[in-house]
Design an enzyme around this catalytic site. Structure first.
Site, PDB file in Angstrom:
ATOM      1  N   CYS A   1      -2.795  10.105  13.044  1.00  0.00           N
ATOM      2  CA  CYS A   1      -4.044  10.832  12.895  1.00  0.00           C
ATOM      3  C   CYS A   1      -4.512  10.692  11.445  1.00  0.00           C
ATOM      4  O   CYS A   1      -4.547  11.657  10.668  1.00  0.00           O
ATOM      5  CB  CYS A   1      -3.835  12.301  13.252  1.00  0.00           C
ATOM      6  SG  CYS A   1      -3.169  12.491  14.901  1.00  0.00           S
ATOM      7  N   GLU A   2      -4.801   9.470  11.088  1.00  0.00           N
ATOM      8  CA  GLU A   2      -5.148   9.070   9.721  1.00  0.00           C
ATOM      9  C   GLU A   2      -5.982   7.824   9.894  1.00  0.00           C
ATOM     10  O   GLU A   2      -5.488   6.834  10.436  1.00  0.00           O
ATOM     11  CB  GLU A   2      -3.864   8.622   8.995  1.00  0.00           C
ATOM     12  CG  GLU A   2      -3.166   9.622   8.149  1.00  0.00           C
ATOM     13  CD  GLU A   2      -3.903   9.994   6.892  1.00  0.00           C
ATOM     14  OE1 GLU A   2      -4.873   9.294   6.533  1.00  0.00           O
ATOM     15  OE2 GLU A   2      -3.530  11.001   6.279  1.00  0.00           O
TER      16      GLU A   2
ATOM     17  N   TYR B   1      -1.988   0.505  -0.048  1.00  0.00           N
ATOM     18  CA  TYR B   1      -2.578  -0.360  -1.077  1.00  0.00           C
ATOM     19  C   TYR B   1      -3.766  -1.166  -0.573  1.00  0.00           C
ATOM     20  O   TYR B   1      -4.291  -2.001  -1.298  1.00  0.00           O
ATOM     21  CB  TYR B   1      -1.550  -1.399  -1.567  1.00  0.00           C
ATOM     22  CG  TYR B   1      -0.200  -0.886  -1.972  1.00  0.00           C
ATOM     23  CD1 TYR B   1      -0.054   0.004  -3.046  1.00  0.00           C
ATOM     24  CD2 TYR B   1       0.949  -1.324  -1.336  1.00  0.00           C
ATOM     25  CE1 TYR B   1       1.205   0.432  -3.430  1.00  0.00           C
ATOM     26  CE2 TYR B   1       2.213  -0.900  -1.715  1.00  0.00           C
ATOM     27  CZ  TYR B   1       2.324  -0.020  -2.771  1.00  0.00           C
ATOM     28  OH  TYR B   1       3.577   0.400  -3.155  1.00  0.00           O
TER      29      TYR B   1
ATOM     30  N   ARG C   1       2.163  -0.509   3.654  1.00  0.00           N
ATOM     31  CA  ARG C   1       1.428  -1.219   2.615  1.00  0.00           C
ATOM     32  C   ARG C   1      -0.084  -1.335   2.883  1.00  0.00           C
ATOM     33  O   ARG C   1      -0.877  -1.110   1.966  1.00  0.00           O
ATOM     34  CB  ARG C   1       2.048  -2.594   2.344  1.00  0.00           C
ATOM     35  CG  ARG C   1       3.498  -2.503   1.844  1.00  0.00           C
ATOM     36  CD  ARG C   1       4.074  -3.851   1.413  1.00  0.00           C
ATOM     37  NE  ARG C   1       3.469  -4.321   0.189  1.00  0.00           N
ATOM     38  CZ  ARG C   1       2.521  -5.230   0.106  1.00  0.00           C
ATOM     39  NH1 ARG C   1       2.062  -5.828   1.187  1.00  0.00           N
ATOM     40  NH2 ARG C   1       2.019  -5.560  -1.052  1.00  0.00           N
TER      41      ARG C   1
ATOM     42  N   GLY D   1       9.145  -8.808  -9.525  1.00  0.00           N
ATOM     43  CA  GLY D   1       7.744  -9.134  -9.805  1.00  0.00           C
ATOM     44  C   GLY D   1       7.274 -10.499  -9.356  1.00  0.00           C
ATOM     45  O   GLY D   1       6.064 -10.747  -9.344  1.00  0.00           O
TER      46      GLY D   1
ATOM     47  N   GLY E   1      13.024  -8.438  -5.341  1.00  0.00           N
ATOM     48  CA  GLY E   1      13.066  -7.804  -4.027  1.00  0.00           C
ATOM     49  C   GLY E   1      12.155  -8.576  -3.082  1.00  0.00           C
ATOM     50  O   GLY E   1      12.588  -9.261  -2.167  1.00  0.00           O
ATOM     51  N   ARG E   2      10.853  -8.473  -3.367  1.00  0.00           N
ATOM     52  CA  ARG E   2       9.843  -9.108  -2.518  1.00  0.00           C
ATOM     53  C   ARG E   2      10.101 -10.606  -2.325  1.00  0.00           C
ATOM     54  O   ARG E   2      10.040 -11.114  -1.222  1.00  0.00           O
ATOM     55  CB  ARG E   2       8.474  -8.907  -3.188  1.00  0.00           C
ATOM     56  CG  ARG E   2       7.289  -9.176  -2.296  1.00  0.00           C
ATOM     57  CD  ARG E   2       5.989  -9.033  -3.096  1.00  0.00           C
ATOM     58  NE  ARG E   2       5.960  -7.865  -3.939  1.00  0.00           N
ATOM     59  CZ  ARG E   2       5.520  -6.664  -3.569  1.00  0.00           C
ATOM     60  NH1 ARG E   2       5.024  -6.504  -2.363  1.00  0.00           N
ATOM     61  NH2 ARG E   2       5.550  -5.648  -4.397  1.00  0.00           N
TER      62      ARG E   2
ATOM     63  N   GLU F   1      16.029  -9.266 -10.742  1.00  0.00           N
ATOM     64  CA  GLU F   1      16.139  -8.123  -9.819  1.00  0.00           C
ATOM     65  C   GLU F   1      15.045  -8.254  -8.782  1.00  0.00           C
ATOM     66  O   GLU F   1      14.230  -7.354  -8.596  1.00  0.00           O
ATOM     67  CB  GLU F   1      15.842  -6.824 -10.571  1.00  0.00           C
ATOM     68  CG  GLU F   1      16.966  -6.188 -11.299  1.00  0.00           C
ATOM     69  CD  GLU F   1      16.498  -4.967 -12.089  1.00  0.00           C
ATOM     70  OE1 GLU F   1      17.336  -4.384 -12.761  1.00  0.00           O
ATOM     71  OE2 GLU F   1      15.303  -4.605 -12.047  1.00  0.00           O
TER      72      GLU F   1
HETATM   73  C1  PLP Z   1      10.898  -2.459  -7.366  1.00  0.00           C
HETATM   74  C2  PLP Z   1      11.734  -2.994  -8.457  1.00  0.00           C
HETATM   75  C3  PLP Z   1      12.212  -4.315  -8.415  1.00  0.00           C
HETATM   76  C4  PLP Z   1      11.827  -5.280  -7.328  1.00  0.00           C
HETATM   77  O1  PLP Z   1      10.466  -5.541  -7.348  1.00  0.00           O
HETATM   78  P1  PLP Z   1       9.816  -6.694  -6.448  1.00  0.00           P
HETATM   79  O2  PLP Z   1       8.353  -6.528  -6.678  1.00  0.00           O
HETATM   80  O3  PLP Z   1      10.224  -6.398  -5.046  1.00  0.00           O
HETATM   81  O4  PLP Z   1      10.358  -7.982  -6.943  1.00  0.00           O
HETATM   82  C5  PLP Z   1      13.057  -4.726  -9.431  1.00  0.00           C
HETATM   83  N1  PLP Z   1      13.410  -3.906 -10.425  1.00  0.00           N
HETATM   84  C6  PLP Z   1      12.975  -2.635 -10.518  1.00  0.00           C
HETATM   85  C7  PLP Z   1      13.419  -1.774 -11.642  1.00  0.00           C
HETATM   86  C8  PLP Z   1      12.118  -2.151  -9.541  1.00  0.00           C
HETATM   87  O5  PLP Z   1      11.658  -0.894  -9.640  1.00  0.00           O
END
Ligand code: PLP
Length: 423
Positions: free
Chosen positions: A341-342, A314, A310, A230, A274-275, A272
Site C-alpha cells: 500500500c505504497e 532510489y 532499490r 564502490g 559487494g555489488r 571490500e
Molecule cells: C556498503 C559498503 C561496501 C560495499 O559497497 P558496494 O557498493 O556494494 O561495493 C564496502 N565497504 C563499506 C564500508 C560499506 O559500507
C-alpha cells in the site's frame, strides 16, 4: 549490451514445483568466475585480498563460496560478525568497517580478532575503554569537499558522515602509535556504484599520497590500504561494464608512481566489494498474478518492494525479462508493481516490454547485492526464499522463505502465537 537471464523458462517452471515464487536465485558459476577474475587482475599485488561486504548478500552459503575463492569478509554489525565467526572466518579474514559502533560490537570484533576499521577519532578512546587497542588497526579517511574524476563530480564526501578528516588522520595515527599499534591500514569509500574504470585509480591516488605523508610525518608502519567498495555494475543494458583488468592497471600505475618511491612497495591492497561481487549474479523471480487497466497499464506481481527495495528507495533501474518472450517485440508500456500500500512499490515505470499475460514469469535482473538483504516486513509481507543455481545445474535452497510464524516470533512472550495455533 543485451541482458540475458542465467535461467530459462523451462528451468523456472521446474523450480517452482518445489519453491514457489517469489524468490531470489544466485548463479554460482558466475560468482566464482567473477571472484577468480578479480583475484587474477590484482595478482601483481602480493597481499591483495577481497573482503566481501557481507551486508550486500548476508547468506552463509554465498559467503562460503567466496571463502573458497580466497575472499575474506567485511562486516558492519554484530550479527554479520557472528555469521563470519560461525563460518570459521578467523582473525585477519574479517574486516570490521562499522560506524556509530556500539561498545558490544567492538568487544565482539576484538574477541574474534577481526581487523577494526575505525570510523572516527573519538573511537580511539572508546575502543580502548571498551575492548582495548589491538596491534593492527585501520582508519577510515574522508577527504571532504567534492570528489571529482576528470571534472565530473562523482560524489560529495564533505556531506558524508563517514571517516576522519585529513588532520584527524595524522593526529589519530600518532595517538594510536603511542598506544602501541604496530600495523596500520587506511580505508576510504568515496563513491558508490561507479560505472567507470577511473574510480579505483583516482581513489588509490588519494590514499597512496596520504599513506606516503602519514609514513613520513608519523613514522607509522602502514601495511595495507583498503580501497573498499564502490565498483559498480551496468544495471541498464546501454551501460558499458567495468573492466577489472583496466581498473587494476590504473591502480598499479598509481602504486608504482606513489607508493614504491615512498618506500611503501610492499603494502597490501584490500577491497571490500559487494555489488561488483554479487549484483549481476542474482535474479528476483516473480510471477504475474494480475493485470489492471485504468489510466495506465499495470502488471501486478507476487513480489513487492519488500523483496527488492532499490527501485522504491532510489528510483533505481532494474532490467526485466519476460521469460519465454525474450525474442518478442517490446511494444507494450507497463508499470510493473508489487502489492504494498505504497505507490512507489513499482519495479518499473513506463517500461516497454512484450505483451504480458497473467501467469508469466518475470526475471528482475541484478538483484544479487543489496537486494534480498534490504528486504523488510512492511505491510506484513514475508521475506522470500533464496536459491542457488549450482554449477552442475542443480538448485539448492540456501534460505527458506519466511512463514507467518517467523513474522509473529517476536510476540513469543504473549498468547498471540497460541491463538493463531503457531506454536
Ligand atoms: C556498503 C559498503 C561496501 C560495499 O559497497 P558496494 O557498493 O556494494 O561495493 C564496502 N565497504 C563499506 C564500508 C560499506 O559500507
Amino acid at each position: 549490451m543485451e541482458k540475458k537471464p542465467f535461467v530459462t523458462l523451462e528451468q523456472i517452471q521446474e523450480i517452482v514445483k518445489t519453491y514457489p515464487t517469489p524468490f531470489h536465485i544466485y548463479d554460482e558459476k558466475g560468482i566464482r568466475e567473477n571472484a577468480l577474475r578479480l583475484n587474477d587482475a590484482f595478482s601483481w599485488n602480493k597481499g591483495f585480498r577481497e573482503y566481501f561486504a557481507v551486508k550486500a548478500t548476508p547468506n552463509p552459503f554465498i559467503l562460503n563460496i567466496l571463502k573458497e575463492c580466497g575472499c575474506g569478509c567485511d562486516c558492519s554489525s554484530l550479527t554479520e560478525l557472528m555469521m563470519a565467526d560461525a563460518l570459521d572466518f578467523s582473525g585477519e579474514d574479517i574486516m570490521f568497517s562499522s560506524n556509530v559502533t556500539p561498545a558490544e560490537e567492538f568487544a565482539y570484533a576484538r574477541k574474534i580478532g577481526a581487523i577494526i576499521n575505525l570510523d572516527d577519532i573519538t573511537h580511539i578512546d572508546f575502543l580502548e575503554e571498551t575492548a582495548g587497542i589491538p596491534e593492527t588497526i585501520c582508519c577510515r579517511y574522508n577527504p571532504g569537499g567534492l570528489f571529482r574524476i576528470s571534472n565530473s563530480i562523482m560524489d560529495n564526501p564533505g556531506d558524508a558522515k563517514y571517516g576522519f578528516t585529513t588532520e584527524q588522520m595524522f593526529e589519530g595515527f600518532r595517538r594510536l602509535k603511542a598506544k602501541g599499534v604496530k600495523n596500520f591500514g587506511i580505508h576510504a569509500f568515496l563513491a558508490s556504484n561507479t560505472v567507470t574504470n577511473e574510480y579505483y585509480p583516482a581513489l588509490a591516488g588519494i590514499l597512496f599520497r596520504l599513506a606516503a605523508q602519514l609514513k613520513e610525518e608519523t613514522g607509522a608502519n602502514i601495511t595495507f590500504i583498503n580501497l573498499s567498495g564502490g565498483i559498480g555494475i551496468p544495471y541498464r543494458p546501454d551501460q558499458e561494464p567495468n573492466n577489472i583488468y583496466e581498473i587494476s592497471r590504473g591502480v598499479k600505475k598509481a602504486y608504482d608512481e606513489i607508493l614504491v618511491p615512498a618506500g611503501l612497495g610492499d603494502v597490501a591492497l584490500y577491497t571490500e566489494l559487494g555489488r561488483y561481487m554479487l549484483g549481476p549474479y542474482g535474479h528476483l523471480i516473480t510471477q504475474v498474478i494480475h493485470e489492471k487497466h485504468i489510466y495506465k497499464e499495470y502488471i501486478g506481481c507476487d513480489a513487492c518492494a519488500a523483496n527488492l527495495m532499490r527501485p522504491a528507495m532510489y528510483g533505481a533501474y532494474h532490467h526485466i525479462t519476460v521469460l519465454g518472450k525474450e525474442d518478442r517485440p517490446c511494444d507494450h508500456m507497463y508499470d510493473v508493481t508489487g502489492s504494498l500500500c505504497e505507490n512507489n512499490d513499482k519495479f518499473a515505470i513506463d517500461r516497454m516490454l512484450p505483451e504480458i499475460q497473467v501467469g508469466d514469469f518475470l526475471v528482475i535482473h541484478d538483484t544479487g547485492a543489496h537486494g534480498f538483504s534490504m528486504g523488510y516486513n512492511y505491510n506484513g509481507k514475508l521475506r522470500s526464499a533464496e536459491l542457488l543455481l549450482k554449477e552442475n545445474g542443480q538448485v539448492q535452497l540456501i534460505r527458506r522463505a519466511e512463514t507467518p510464524k517467523d513474522y509473529f516470533a517476536t510476540f513469543d512472550f504473549c498468547d498471540i502465537l497460541k491463538k493463531l495455533q503457531l506454536d
